[in-house]
Design an enzyme around this catalytic site. Structure first.
Site, PDB file in Angstrom:
ATOM      1  N   MET A  85       5.877 -26.149  20.718  1.00 20.05           N
ATOM      2  CA  MET A  85       4.937 -27.257  20.761  1.00 20.05           C
ATOM      3  C   MET A  85       4.930 -28.035  19.446  1.00 20.05           C
ATOM      4  SD  MET A  85       1.749 -25.440  22.750  1.00 20.05           S
ATOM      5  CE  MET A  85       0.754 -26.936  22.737  1.00 20.05           C
ATOM      6  N   HIS A  86       4.290 -29.197  19.486  1.00  9.81           N
ATOM      7  CA  HIS A  86       3.894 -29.996  18.317  1.00  9.81           C
ATOM      8  C   HIS A  86       5.008 -30.785  17.644  1.00  9.81           C
ATOM      9  CE1 HIS A  86       0.343 -27.536  18.777  1.00  9.81           C
ATOM     10  NE2 HIS A  86       0.925 -26.464  18.298  1.00  9.81           N
ATOM     11  N   ASP A 244       4.895 -23.874  25.224  1.00  8.62           N
ATOM     12  CA  ASP A 244       5.345 -22.482  25.322  1.00  8.62           C
ATOM     13  C   ASP A 244       4.223 -21.496  25.576  1.00  8.62           C
ATOM     14  OD1 ASP A 244       4.316 -22.768  22.734  1.00  8.62           O
ATOM     15  OD2 ASP A 244       6.133 -22.052  21.728  1.00  8.62           O
TER      16      ASP A 244
END
Length: 502
Positions: A85-86, A244
């Site tokens: 992520m991110h 995830d």
């Protein structure tokens, strides 16, 4: 779909992780038919910076999908995507990455986080997104590029999360899902779509961002070029998937109100599903959308969980018997010490801490050691300290009125009998291990199966595919009582040590 296809339909889950990508081919019963993985490097051009070449993700994807296509006994029905992520992947008008992606653990954006908080206000930011401004999130990375690499910034046509860059290459479609988008700091948590107030405040164009689709929703289809490159059928549906953690929760059966997950890998996670958006006013807990349509979750993160035990192995060492796994040896040693470790307490803040302290400068410590303490006490204190940190996360979730009715347990840390018993007692929750742990890629494959019509919805998919491994570990009330004095000391130590460092 032709008659009978759903009954024997195969789906693919693809996980674009930090150390590598992993793909699974899964049948309707949840059995893994085939799997493949490819590693790729992490780039660290400066201290505190972490980047990756999106082209490495793409080449890994091609290799994995070709292997799965060659192995598949029949053509798959759909592909689901998940990943780290991110991360911020900056894409030009031709769909090419402009520069290496800035990852979730990149720490260069402290000034940009302060800027975002000043522009929106900390309380308003949490109210909209469910989270404070953190260096890992995507929004501050966009501001960093604007300030430090204006020529690259001027070329942006899209800003995509890692898995969505792969979707764009596979289908030509720019789309994401709410669980991954919730980690950008640009999503309205309750609306499950981009937040105009934040985009306006940060001067980020809406058309840079992908369309937000629910996890099992078909977002696009495999292009002719991607089909030729992978060996998969042209037109193969690609579903939205999930970030995830959310995908791993789907693959672990955490898809109903009150069900939760405790995961012990390098970090430790407590993840609890909820049917409504709930924000921690302090910002210590992450509030994200789930990959279950309409669902949400609260998540606490302990940065050094299994990582603390690995550090102990590397620095203190393990008294291994012939052929014994060093982690088993450490737990065997720890079993010789009593619960509560005769007053020795370990704070597992070897890499700073996320929940509940949100302090990158937090530091680890053994406290309370005497001449009477030995290696067994120190080893057991590490196991208990991680469990206590997880307990702080779960207590914050419970304080927000979120019911918790048992936790599924995954990761290497819960395989050891002693540590699993300590965690169950500390959290006062039964821990249910699962018969198969395949991580986020497995959840992505289940989301694809829903999109393909193999299962009616995400709950039905989890019920059909996720199976327990034996009876749950029940919390031992006597063990919890014996550890409670150490937990109370643990809870007092961080504020005292923070005050001492000034």
């Amino acid at each position: 779909m032709a008659p009978g296809q759903a009954a024997d339909g195969l789906t693919i889950g693809l996980d674009i992780g930090t150390s590598g990508a992993k793909g699974l081919l899964v049948d309707p019963t949840g059995s893994v038919v085939a799997e493949a993985g490819v590693e790729y490097p992490l780039l660290t051009p400066r201290p505190g910076w972490t980047e990756q070449d999106p082209e490495a993700w793409w080449q890994a994807t091609l290799t994995i999908l070709r292997r799965l296509a060659e192995t598949a006994p029949r053509p798959p029905l759909a592909l689901g995507l998940t990943g780290q992520m991110h991360g911020a992947t900056f894409v030009d008008a031709d769909g090419a990455a402009i520069r290496p992606a800035l990852l979730w653990n990149d720490q260069r954006t402290g000034a940009e986080c302060d800027r975002i908080t000043d522009l929106l206000g900390a309380a308003r930011l949490r109210a909209i997104t469910g989270n404070p401004a953190l260096t890992g999130f995507q929004a501050p990375k966009i501001l960093w590029l604007r300030a430090h690499e204006p020529e690259a910034y001027a070329r942006i046509a899209r800003v995509l999360l890692p898995k969505d860059f792969i979707r764009h290459r596979l289908t030509g479609v720019a789309a994401t899902d709410p669980s991954d988008a919730a980690g950008t700091l640009l999503l309205d948590l309750a609306a499950r779509d981009w937040a105009p107030e934040i985009l306006d405040a940060l001067a980020i164009p809406r058309d840079w961002l992908p369309r937000v689709c629910e996890g099992p929703e078909i977002t696009g289809r495999l292009s002719g070029a991607a089909a030729a490159a992978t060996g998969l059928p042209e037109g193969l549906p690609v579903v939205a998937g999930g970030g995830d953690n959310a995908a791993a929760a789907v693959g672990s059966g955490v898809v109903r109100e009150g069900r939760g997950l405790v995961s012990i890998g390098t970090s430790g996670v407590v993840f609890v599903h909820t049917d409504r958006p709930t924000v921690d006013p302090s910002g210590a807990l992450h509030a994200f959308c789930h990959a279950v349509p309409g669902g949400y979750h609260l998540m606490g993160v302990v940065l050094s969980a299994g990582g603390a035990l690995r550090w102990y192995r590397d620095v203190i060492g393990a008294d291994t018997a012939d052929g014994e796994d060093p982690y088993d040896a450490i737990q065997r040693t720890a079993a010789a010490a009593p619960a509560g470790c005769d007053g020795a307490v370990f704070l597992p803040y070897l890499a700073g801490e996320r929940t509940p302290h949100m302090d990158p400068d937090a530091r680890a410590a053994w406290v309370g050691l005497t001449l009477a303490h030995g290696r067994a006490h120190m080893a057991r204190a590490v196991l208990e300290g991680v469990a206590f940190a997880l307990r702080q996360s779960l207590e914050r979730i419970a304080a927000l009125g979120i019911p918790v009715d048992g936790l599924n347990a995954v990761g290497g840390g819960v395989r050891g009998d002693l540590w699993r018993a300590i965690i169950a007692a500390a959290l006062d929750q039964p821990l249910q291990r699962l018969s198969a742990e395949q991580g986020p890629a497995y959840g992505a494959a289940l989301l694809a199966a829903v999109g393909a019509g193999v299962h009616a919805d995400v709950v039905a998919a989890a019920d059909a595919c996720v199976r327990p491994a034996g009876p749950a570990e029940r919390p031992d009330t006597a063990l919890r009582a014996a550890m409670d004095p150490a937990y109370r000391a643990f809870a007092r130590l961080y504020p005292a040590l923070r005050a001492a460092r000034g």
